[in-house]
Design an enzyme around this catalytic site. Structure first.
Site, PDB file in Angstrom:
ATOM      1  N   GLY A   1       0.744  -1.310   0.021  1.00  0.00           N
ATOM      2  CA  GLY A   1       0.204   0.067  -0.147  1.00  0.00           C
ATOM      3  C   GLY A   1       0.682   1.570   0.714  1.00  0.00           C
ATOM      4  CG  ASP A   2       2.887   5.510  -2.195  1.00  0.00           C
ATOM      5  OD1 ASP A   2       3.214   4.876  -0.543  1.00  0.00           O
ATOM      6  OD2 ASP A   2       2.631   5.994  -1.606  1.00  0.00           O
TER       7      ASP A   2
END
Length: 191
Positions: free
Chosen positions: A69-70
């Protein structure tokens, strides 16, 4: 057939705590070490998606699904940095004071066969107008260190936020609704 194996491509304790809320325990933690520099004129949505994909690919495994994720904080088309020093955190907070901004949380799930599923969550966050004293006190807390946009919503900064429209978990670092959808589609047993 048993539960698929999950590898978390993040060293973030917040992401580990969030994924645990779904009842999933990663079999391994394999943080992705990639260049996180935005490309020239790259839009925030495109940047968030690219980062999640590249992290999933960098931590790729043929024995398990890789979840990456970011989280990107942006004001308009401007991507705010992760605050590594107090001056950067101050600039971010001064910019966000009294205005709305967006937090984009991208999540990517790479299967052992190389296929990739991804989702993006967008949340609007509005800070109250921050006084110099409030900014100084927040900076003194140290909570901002290493945080995108210079703040952590899961801490004392939450008391400075007037409104949030979207996913609280997405602002923390992993949008749980989107993550749950990806994991279920890959065969993970989630109630």
């Amino acid at each position: 057939m048993g539960q698929p194996t999950l590898i978390l491509a993040s060293a973030s304790p917040r992401r580990r705590e969030l994924i645990a809320r779904l009842g999933v325990e990663p079999a391994a933690i394999n943080p992705a070490d990639i260049d996180e520099t935005p490309h020239m004129d790259e839009l925030p949505r495109d940047y968030a998606r690219r980062m999640a994909r590249e992290k999933a690919e960098a931590a790729a495994s043929d024995v398990g699904h890789v979840l990456a994720g970011d989280t990107v904080v942006c004001a308009g088309r401007r991507i705010l940095p992760k605050a590594e020093d107090e001056a950067t955190a101050r600039r971010c907070l001064e910019l966000l004071s009294g205005r709305r901004h967006r937090v984009l949380s991208a999540v990517a799930l790479r299967a052992p066969d190389g296929s990739l599923r991804e989702r993006l969550n967008e949340t609007v966050v509005i800070f109250k107008r921050l006084s110099r004293e409030e900014i100084d006190a927040y900076l003194a807390s140290g909570e901002w260190e290493g945080k995108a946009g210079g703040y952590a919503i899961q801490g004392i900064a939450e008391g400075l936020i007037r409104r949030i429209q979207g996913s609280h978990s997405g602002v923390v670092g992993l949008p749980l609704y989107e993550t749950r959808t990806l994991l279920k589609s890959a065969g993970f047993d989630i109630a």
